[in-house]
Design an enzyme around this catalytic site. Structure first.
Site, PDB file in Angstrom:
ATOM      1  N   ASP A 278      37.216  54.246  74.851  1.00 44.20           N
ATOM      2  CA  ASP A 278      38.072  53.353  74.074  1.00 44.20           C
ATOM      3  C   ASP A 278      37.734  53.543  72.592  1.00 44.20           C
ATOM      4  O   ASP A 278      36.780  54.237  72.230  1.00 44.20           O
ATOM      5  CB  ASP A 278      37.912  51.897  74.540  1.00 44.20           C
ATOM      6  CG  ASP A 278      39.149  51.066  74.188  1.00 44.20           C
ATOM      7  OD1 ASP A 278      39.933  51.480  73.311  1.00 44.20           O
ATOM      8  OD2 ASP A 278      39.332  49.976  74.761  1.00 44.20           O
TER       9      ASP A 278
HETATM   10  C1  BGC Z   1      42.200  49.119  73.110  1.00 45.39           C
HETATM   11  C2  BGC Z   1      42.818  50.128  74.050  1.00 45.39           C
HETATM   12  C3  BGC Z   1      43.809  50.976  73.315  1.00 45.39           C
HETATM   13  C4  BGC Z   1      43.122  51.639  72.139  1.00 45.39           C
HETATM   14  C5  BGC Z   1      44.010  52.590  71.359  1.00 45.39           C
HETATM   15  C6  BGC Z   1      41.681  49.771  71.835  1.00 45.39           C
HETATM   16  O1  BGC Z   1      41.284  48.844  70.903  1.00 45.39           O
HETATM   17  O2  BGC Z   1      41.153  48.443  73.771  1.00 45.39           O
HETATM   18  O3  BGC Z   1      43.400  49.462  75.127  1.00 45.39           O
HETATM   19  O4  BGC Z   1      44.370  51.920  74.184  1.00 45.39           O
HETATM   20  O5  BGC Z   1      42.647  50.632  71.281  1.00 45.39           O
HETATM   21  O6  BGC Z   1      44.960  51.920  70.638  1.00 45.39           O
END
Ligand code: BGC
Length: 732
Positions: A278
């Protein structure tokens, strides 16, 4: 013998020849798999260490984004680009790199690109995987048209805690429903041309206190029985990647967990896709206190099994020196690069022509996409209460008072994680209701009372006056979209601001009040709920939300959705789930020493699987099929569903199973199958629900899975209260 090299250079001819030589069917896919591996070997053999590490670097389109790095072959994927022209430019730069390896171009296409569909929890409420599949496919098509090839969706996280803001992105509290919806959405994304990512691995929905990013403690049994199966279902549907979670699970950050990322994904499940972290989760390993510095975090994450580093840039900066210092075997870097490139080969990225993009403008929703969004939205709206106020008669002259800070705008109907949304595309409840009322010759008096946050009561008098002058009041209350999604944890589940007071005053007028809730979670309503004429849970219904709400309120569409979670009476009951374990002291009225609260009912306000329609249904004639079923067999339960009302409708027939005696405590009941059936008034149909006996087992604390022979109670009904019951026996 045909040379594999020759076949590789002639993909179309190759596939034709394979079909001719080995016949259609099973042999062809494995021939393609061998082809992918051979191309992979050839490519990897030509790559420098720096280029391999480049494939592991997922670069966000932040200020300072460096096209030169892409041209140098130091970037494997990008995210947060917003239009066809810039996507084409960055792919062009990758094509100019020494090996010309195409980029993964990712985006959070969760519930639409520009046309917004309801979020995951609403989709789960539809109990209709086919609709979810079609919505995902439509979203993918919009994204693919701009050059995106990868989505960070679906979210397969089970959650039992409505305080957690991200509960809206997933499929609720039930494992089986989560499996069905995860599979459907992966299939839909892939059918539309987007590679899918299952996130967030794993147990992210169990954050303590419902606080986003907080640690979770989940037993091995619960992890394997409840939290992981939706991920496994998504992998078997072909998800190309898995995203590691932010939080710490059982004492180890998920993004540093060898047990999760290698032990379960690669060893237990033999999966050969790639894991992406993530956002900056690798960097955050330092904050978690499992790495002393950024270099240590990169080493630890790679060793755990993260192939691609989203946004922290630590692989790019630290892996090469770590390999040279002997801290990381080059083979580990090579293996990670193989996984990323394997996915690119399987996705056909090398064969795709360069996207063309003259502009970064995103085309507006098509009529077809709008129609699908509207259909899905109305199929996600759960009718929770109705004293006959709904459907609105639509009689000429009917006076409707429309109240509530969420009634007038379309932006909050879309909900969080709205990709490349343009709010001007959206249809507000006001617009939807006014358009429909005009057709019926009814009138709508709009007096919002307050804005979405409802900090002030200044407009209440006008709203109450409009209510008094009306035949029926439609109140659109709930949460603005920033109360949900990432970082949207709540300590209260009540209506924000002064909305409870507004609702109380509306009810006091004595006029029938239809409450349309726009929210990312169940809302605590208190005693006022018994005084509502009707209650509709609309979740965040998307671009066509206003039309869809009008369809439901006027009965142009029949409500058919069911709750994908237990709706608590108050936040103090959380977590509250239908598939709970038995207790030695089940609730007994008047007996203090049983499972109860001294100050509140122990039951939910509305049960999992519950939802009304405008017609009535009856179930009868339970047929248990074979009384004894071997572990390799299938339980087949038949039942007759009849539409006993005067309107058409759709009902969800639900099958729950319990193992009454087992070596461990087993849930009181668990959803194992369901089917949504459409019936005309007076029509009846035999419905058959099937469960492979192999799915009637559970995991033990040592991680092994067992299907114990013995009796199983089955319950069939139209909610988790399912009352028709019988027994079958699982045999050796
Ligand atoms: C979130 C993810 C997301 C990623 C990219 C993160 O902060 O937890 O779910 O896919 O950002 O935007």
């Amino acid at each position: 013998m045909i040379s594999p090299r020759f076949l590789r250079s002639m993909p179309l001819l190759a596939s034709l020849l394979v079909v001719l030589l080995v016949g259609p069917g099973r042999a062809a896919p494995s021939a393609r798999a061998a082809d992918v591996e051979a191309r992979l070997d050839a490519l990897i053999a030509r790559m420098t260490l720096e280029e391999k590490i480049g494939q592991l670097h997922l670069a966000p389109n932040n200020p300072g984004f460096d096209m030169g790095e892409v041209r140098a072959g130091h970037v494997g994927g990008v995210l947060a680009f917003t239009g066809a022209r810039s996507v084409a430019a960055v792919q062009q730069a990758a094509r100019e790199s020494r090996l010309g390896i195409p980029l993964l171009v990712g985006l959070d296409v969760l519930h639409g690109l520009r046309t917004m569909f309801p979020l995951g929890l609403g989709e789960a409420a539809s109990f209709d995987p086919d609709l979810a599949r079609r919505a995902a496919e439509a979203a993918a098509r919009e994204a693919v048209a701009l050059g995106f090839n990868w989505t960070f969706a679906p979210m397969a996280d089970l959650s039992r805690d409505p305080r957690w803001g991200r509960i809206i992105e997933g499929f609720g509290e039930d494992t089986h429903l989560g499996e069905v919806l995860t599979r459907a959405r992966v299939e839909g994304f892939r059918a539309g041309g987007l590679a899918a990512t299952l996130k967030h691995f794993a147990g992210y929905g169990a954050a303590q206190g419902g606080r986003d990013y907080d640690a979770a403690e989940i037993s091995v049994r619960d992890l394997l029985d409840s939290y992981l199966p939706p991920f496994r279902a998504g992998l078997s549907a072909g998800a190309e990647s898995v995203m590691s979670a932010f939080h710490s699970l059982n004492g180890v950050p998920a993004s540093a967990s060898h047990m999760l990322l290698t032990g379960i994904l690669r060893e237990r499940w033999s999966w050969d896709g790639f894991v992406v972290s993530d956002w900056a989760a690798i960097e955050q390993l330092v904050d978690h206190g499992v790495a002393a510095d950024h270099a240590g975090a990169a080493v630890r994450a790679l060793a755990a099994g993260i192939d691609m580093d989203m946004a922290s840039g630590l692989y790019r900066r630290h892996l090469a020196p770590a390999v040279r210092a002997g801290l990381v075997p080059e083979a580990a870097v090579t293996e990670a690069a193989r996984r990323v490139i394997r996915a690119k080969l399987r996705m056909g990225l090398f064969e795709q022509p360069l996207p063309v993009g003259a502009t970064d403008d995103v085309p507006p929703p098509t009529e077809a996409a709008r129609a699908l969004s509207r259909q899905l939205a109305r199929d996600t709206m759960v009718l929770l209460r109705n004293d006959g106020t709904l459907p609105l008669t639509g009689r000429a002259g009917t006076r409707i008072a429309l109240v509530g800070g969420l009634a007038g705008g379309a932006a909050d109907l879309v909900g969080p994680h709205a990709a490349l949304v343009r709010h001007e595309d959206g249809v507000s409840v006001r617009q939807g209701l006014e358009a429909r009322a005009a057709r019926a010759g009814a009138t709508v008096a709009f007096a919002p009372g307050c804005d979405a946050l409802c900090a002030s009561t200044e407009g209440f008098a006008a709203a109450v006056e409009a209510a008094r002058a009306a035949d029926v009041v439609v109140a659109v209350l709930g949460e603005s979209q920033d109360f949900s999604g990432e970082g949207g944890s709540r300590a209260y589940l009540t209506l924000p601001g002064q909305q409870p007071e507004l609702l109380r005053r509306l009810v006091e007028t004595g006029k029938p009040v239809v409450l349309v809730l726009v929210a990312g979670r169940p809302i605590e309503l208190g005693p006022v709920v018994d005084r509502l004429g009707a209650l509709v849970m609309a979740w965040f219904p998307g671009t066509e939300g206003g039309h869809a709400a009008a369809d439901i309120l006027f009965g142009d569409a029949e409500p058919s959705a069911k709750l994908p979670l237990s709706w608590p009476r108050t936040v103090g009951q959380v977590p509250l789930v239908y598939d709970r374990a038995p207790t030695g002291r089940p609730a007994q009225p008047g007996n203090r020493y049983t499972l109860r609260y001294v100050d509140e009912e122990v039951t939910p306000l509305f049960r999992f699987g519950f939802g009304l329609g405008y017609t009535t249904f009856a179930l009868a004639g339970l047929d248990l099929g074979e009384a004894r079923i071997p572990r390799s067999g299938t339980v087949e339960i038949g039942v007759e569903l009849a539409n006993t009302g005067t309107r058409p409708g759709r009902e969800v027939v639900q099958l729950y199973v319990r193992q009454p005696v087992a070596s461990s405590t087993r849930p009181l009941r668990q959803l194992k199958a369901f089917e949504k059936v459409a019936l005309a008034p007076g029509e009846r149909r035999r419905v058959t629900l099937r469960v492979p006996a192999a799915e009637l087992g559970f995991h033990r604390e040592d991680g092994s899975y067992v299907v114990e022979p013995g009796p199983r109670e089955v319950f069939v009904g139209t909610s988790s209260e399912a009352a028709l019951s019988g027994r079958v026996e699982i045999t050796d």
